[in-house]
Design a protein around this motif. Structure first.
Motif, mmCIF file in Angstrom:
data_model
loop_
_atom_site.group_PDB
_atom_site.id
_atom_site.type_symbol
_atom_site.label_atom_id
_atom_site.label_comp_id
_atom_site.label_asym_id
_atom_site.label_seq_id
_atom_site.Cartn_x
_atom_site.Cartn_y
_atom_site.Cartn_z
ATOM 1 N N ASN A 191 45.728 -51.880 -19.690
ATOM 2 C CA ASN A 191 45.850 -52.058 -21.137
ATOM 3 C C ASN A 191 44.745 -51.378 -21.931
ATOM 4 O OD1 ASN A 191 48.272 -53.717 -21.411
ATOM 5 N ND2 ASN A 191 47.122 -55.258 -20.275
ATOM 6 N N ALA A 192 43.570 -51.190 -21.316
ATOM 7 C CA ALA A 192 42.454 -50.566 -22.039
ATOM 8 C C ALA A 192 41.689 -49.637 -21.103
ATOM 9 C CB ALA A 192 41.536 -51.637 -22.623
ATOM 10 N N PRO A 193 42.228 -48.451 -20.804
ATOM 11 C CA PRO A 193 41.513 -47.511 -19.930
ATOM 12 C C PRO A 193 40.123 -47.211 -20.501
ATOM 13 C CG PRO A 193 43.749 -46.756 -20.394
ATOM 14 C CD PRO A 193 43.489 -47.895 -21.315
ATOM 15 N N ALA A 194 39.133 -47.167 -19.623
ATOM 16 C CA ALA A 194 37.771 -46.960 -20.106
ATOM 17 C C ALA A 194 36.870 -46.567 -18.944
ATOM 18 C CB ALA A 194 37.239 -48.225 -20.784
ATOM 19 N N LYS A 195 35.669 -46.135 -19.338
ATOM 20 C CA LYS A 195 34.611 -45.900 -18.364
ATOM 21 C C LYS A 195 33.645 -47.067 -18.490
ATOM 22 C CE LYS A 195 32.234 -41.874 -16.496
ATOM 23 N NZ LYS A 195 31.768 -40.495 -16.785
ATOM 24 N N LEU A 196 33.501 -47.851 -17.428
ATOM 25 C CA LEU A 196 32.776 -49.114 -17.481
ATOM 26 C C LEU A 196 31.558 -49.079 -16.566
ATOM 27 C CD1 LEU A 196 35.940 -51.386 -17.171
ATOM 28 C CD2 LEU A 196 34.766 -50.752 -19.288
ATOM 29 N N ASP A 197 30.468 -49.690 -17.023
ATOM 30 C CA ASP A 197 29.269 -49.733 -16.205
ATOM 31 C C ASP A 197 29.358 -50.872 -15.195
ATOM 32 O OD1 ASP A 197 28.898 -51.296 -18.783
ATOM 33 O OD2 ASP A 197 27.300 -52.134 -17.530
ATOM 34 N N ILE A 198 28.633 -50.723 -14.109
ATOM 35 C CA ILE A 198 28.596 -51.738 -13.055
ATOM 36 C C ILE A 198 27.411 -52.660 -13.324
ATOM 37 C CG2 ILE A 198 28.437 -52.148 -10.580
ATOM 38 C CD1 ILE A 198 29.451 -49.319 -10.131
ATOM 39 N N SER A 199 27.668 -53.949 -13.335
ATOM 40 C CA SER A 199 26.587 -54.904 -13.568
ATOM 41 C C SER A 199 25.678 -54.981 -12.343
ATOM 42 C CB SER A 199 27.157 -56.281 -13.892
ATOM 43 O OG SER A 199 27.757 -56.840 -12.735
ATOM 44 N N GLN A 200 24.490 -55.522 -12.561
ATOM 45 C CA GLN A 200 23.539 -55.656 -11.466
ATOM 46 C C GLN A 200 24.070 -56.561 -10.359
ATOM 47 O OE1 GLN A 200 20.484 -54.108 -11.186
ATOM 48 N NE2 GLN A 200 21.014 -52.937 -13.018
ATOM 49 N N ALA A 201 24.966 -57.482 -10.729
ATOM 50 C CA ALA A 201 25.512 -58.397 -9.724
ATOM 51 C C ALA A 201 26.544 -57.728 -8.831
ATOM 52 C CB ALA A 201 26.137 -59.607 -10.423
ATOM 53 N N GLY A 202 27.029 -56.558 -9.238
ATOM 54 C CA GLY A 202 28.057 -55.870 -8.470
ATOM 55 C C GLY A 202 29.446 -56.183 -8.998
ATOM 56 N N GLU A 203 30.337 -55.245 -8.869
ATOM 57 C CA GLU A 203 31.711 -55.405 -9.349
ATOM 58 C C GLU A 203 32.682 -54.988 -8.257
ATOM 59 O OE1 GLU A 203 32.363 -56.491 -12.380
ATOM 60 O OE2 GLU A 203 30.638 -56.028 -13.655
ATOM 61 N N ARG A 204 33.772 -55.731 -8.168
ATOM 62 C CA ARG A 204 34.832 -55.376 -7.238
ATOM 63 C C ARG A 204 35.969 -54.689 -7.985
ATOM 64 N NH1 ARG A 204 34.378 -58.109 -2.188
ATOM 65 N NH2 ARG A 204 32.731 -59.686 -2.168
ATOM 66 N N VAL A 205 36.954 -54.201 -7.235
ATOM 67 C CA VAL A 205 38.053 -53.456 -7.840
ATOM 68 C C VAL A 205 38.790 -54.302 -8.867
ATOM 69 C CG1 VAL A 205 40.252 -52.292 -7.396
ATOM 70 C CG2 VAL A 205 38.328 -51.961 -5.824
ATOM 71 N N LEU A 206 39.105 -55.541 -8.523
ATOM 72 C CA LEU A 206 39.821 -56.409 -9.462
ATOM 73 C C LEU A 206 38.978 -56.731 -10.689
ATOM 74 C CD1 LEU A 206 41.721 -58.927 -7.142
ATOM 75 C CD2 LEU A 206 42.676 -57.057 -8.489
ATOM 76 N N ASP A 207 37.654 -56.807 -10.515
ATOM 77 C CA ASP A 207 36.776 -57.041 -11.663
ATOM 78 C C ASP A 207 36.907 -55.902 -12.678
ATOM 79 O OD1 ASP A 207 35.783 -59.354 -10.455
ATOM 80 O OD2 ASP A 207 34.209 -58.240 -9.406
ATOM 81 N N MET A 208 36.912 -54.673 -12.186
ATOM 82 C CA MET A 208 36.986 -53.522 -13.073
ATOM 83 C C MET A 208 38.347 -53.433 -13.760
ATOM 84 S SD MET A 208 33.956 -52.598 -12.607
ATOM 85 C CE MET A 208 33.906 -51.175 -13.679
ATOM 86 N N ILE A 209 39.419 -53.757 -13.023
ATOM 87 C CA ILE A 209 40.751 -53.738 -13.636
ATOM 88 C C ILE A 209 40.843 -54.805 -14.710
ATOM 89 C CG2 ILE A 209 43.203 -54.147 -13.187
ATOM 90 C CD1 ILE A 209 42.822 -52.903 -10.435
ATOM 91 N N SER A 210 40.231 -55.963 -14.461
ATOM 92 C CA SER A 210 40.230 -57.031 -15.462
ATOM 93 C C SER A 210 39.472 -56.605 -16.712
ATOM 94 C CB SER A 210 39.598 -58.290 -14.860
ATOM 95 O OG SER A 210 39.468 -59.301 -15.832
ATOM 96 N N ARG A 211 38.326 -55.958 -16.535
ATOM 97 C CA ARG A 211 37.539 -55.501 -17.685
ATOM 98 C C ARG A 211 38.250 -54.400 -18.455
ATOM 99 N NH1 ARG A 211 31.665 -54.056 -15.722
ATOM 100 N NH2 ARG A 211 31.566 -53.479 -17.940
ATOM 101 N N ALA A 212 39.183 -53.720 -17.798
ATOM 102 C CA ALA A 212 39.976 -52.682 -18.466
ATOM 103 C C ALA A 212 41.240 -53.247 -19.106
ATOM 104 C CB ALA A 212 40.348 -51.577 -17.480
ATOM 105 N N GLY A 213 41.322 -54.558 -19.226
ATOM 106 C CA GLY A 213 42.441 -55.179 -19.919
ATOM 107 C C GLY A 213 43.567 -55.644 -19.025
ATOM 108 N N GLY A 214 43.438 -55.459 -17.721
ATOM 109 C CA GLY A 214 44.497 -55.873 -16.806
ATOM 110 C C GLY A 214 45.648 -54.888 -16.759
#
Length: 399
Positions: A191-214
């Motif tokens: 829903n929201a394609p973007a270039k997203l930074d990785i948090s210090q805690a680490g991000e998984r694939v589903l985390d990034m898809i969620s941050r892109a709007g699902g």
């Protein structure tokens, strides 16, 4: 003298057939014979056959045993490692914006003046700076520090060591203001394609898809592709949900591409609905496909002649001990035939899994073909009788 013309019904039929072939009759375009006569060159086979060999397999308990397993899913875990363990360590890279703060234990040192008592704290904050292409930052009295590919802790320790002889027990804190080198691009059907930074805690694939709007598409038809340093892995979205070990950590520079692969099959013949039909479900069976196509038309279909066309892996047929020597390539054209006159066949079609781009064809019954012929004969003979009647009417009027 009166001229009497009597035309038998058979003669009227012949005249009608002759007129029906006339080019002056209404038509939506050139006929097959017109196209053939006008062609400069004709290329074809005898009897206009396609000339492709195929295998015909009856759907049975023996056949079903080779085709009732779900297709093997693709994997991220096998290509990039499992989802266990901690998140990858975040390191500094070119383009990151950082801020350096230096603490001293007492005033009167290198950075803290003697009047530090009037200041809120014994530290100084340097202006924000961007790590340049050479991978370095500048710190007063410490010089240029190489930080590329290093953690903040490693850089802090080096700066403290360089300032130890000039500052009073220096302590250094580096804060990442903008982590541009640790970004992941999420593209495709989100829903929201973007270039997203990785948090210090680490991000998984589903985390990034969620941050892109699902997802913006059905999950059962959506594939997730991860690209990393020339390598690529793809997995069905539902596999990420059902198997946590597929939900791996992302790394800086990764690209996640979300893509819907619309799965369809074609339905032809004596079914209630003809055309291209979407799977929609994740595991559509032949029985469900027949149902989505409207079932078999009671007045037309032959339940014993339900066909499914598919390209089958050559190795599968070899495991079935089928002679495939006359076929070339890694896939073989196969026609599966289901006899729905057999009550047990309904259990079989509910186990036989459909594949993307399958072709479903339901043949007409023999009685349907006979009725078609009789309808044509009835229509033509009826027209012939009408023609003869009209001639007789003209004759009586002349008389």
């Amino acid at each position: 003298m009166v001229l009497t013309v009597r035309v038998p019904a058979a003669t009227g039929l012949a005249l009608l057939l002759a007129v029906s072939g006339c080019s002056s009759l209404p038509n939506s375009g050139p006929s097959d014979s017109d196209i053939g006569r006008s062609a400069a060159v004709q290329v074809g086979n005898k009897d206009r056959k396609v000339g492709l060999d195929y295998a015909l397999l009856d759907l049975s308990a023996q056949t079903l045993a080779y085709f009732d397993e779900p297709p093997k899913s693709r994997s991220l875990r096998l290509g990039f490692g499992g989802g266990r363990g901690g998140a990858p360590q975040t390191v500094l890279g070119a383009g990151d914006v950082v801020q350096v703060a230096i603490f001293e234990s007492a005033s009167g040192g290198l950075f803290i003046p003697n009047d530090a008592g009037s200041r809120p704290g014994n530290f100084v904050t340097l202006p924000q700076q961007t790590i340049d292409r050479s991978g370095a930052i500048s710190v007063p009295y410490a010089g240029r520090i190489k930080v590329l590919g290093r953690t903040t802790g490693e850089v802090q320790a080096e700066i403290e060591s360089l300032l130890a002889n000039r500052a009073i027990e220096p302590q250094v804190l580096i804060t990442i203001v903008n982590n541009r080198s640790s970004e992941v691009a999420v593209l495709g059907d989100v829903n929201a394609p973007a270039k997203l930074d990785i948090s210090q805690a680490g991000e998984r694939v589903l985390d990034m898809i969620s941050r892109a709007g699902g997802l913006s598409t059905p999950g059962v038809e959506t594939y997730v592709t991860l690209q990393r340093r020339g390598k690529e892995g793809t997995v069905l979205f539902s596999e990420l949900i059902n198997h946590p070990d597929e939900n791996i950590y992302v790394r800086p520079g990764d690209t996640i591409y979300v893509n819907r692969e619309r799965r369809t099959y074609l339905a032809f013949g004596a079914s209630g609905l003809n055309g291209r039909i979407d799977f929609e479900e994740s595991d559509l069976t032949l029985g469900e496909a027949l149902g989505k196509a409207g079932g078999l038309l009671d007045a037309r279909a032959d339940p014993g002649q339900v066909f499914l066309y598919r390209m089958v892996d050559r190795a599968t047929l070899q495991r079935m001990r089928i002679d495939v020597s006359r076929f070339r390539g890694t896939t073989v054209p196969v026609v599966f035939r289901a006899n729905l006159r057999d009550p047990a066949a309904f259990f079989a079609v509910q186990k036989f899994r459909m594949a993307d781009k399958d072709i479903l064809y339901v043949a007409n019954s023999d009685s349907t073909e006979l009725l078609k012929f009789l309808n044509v004969v009835t229509t033509v003979t009826g027209s012939g009788s009408s023609f003869a009647t009209d001639v007789n009417v003209v004759q009586r009027r002349v008389d």
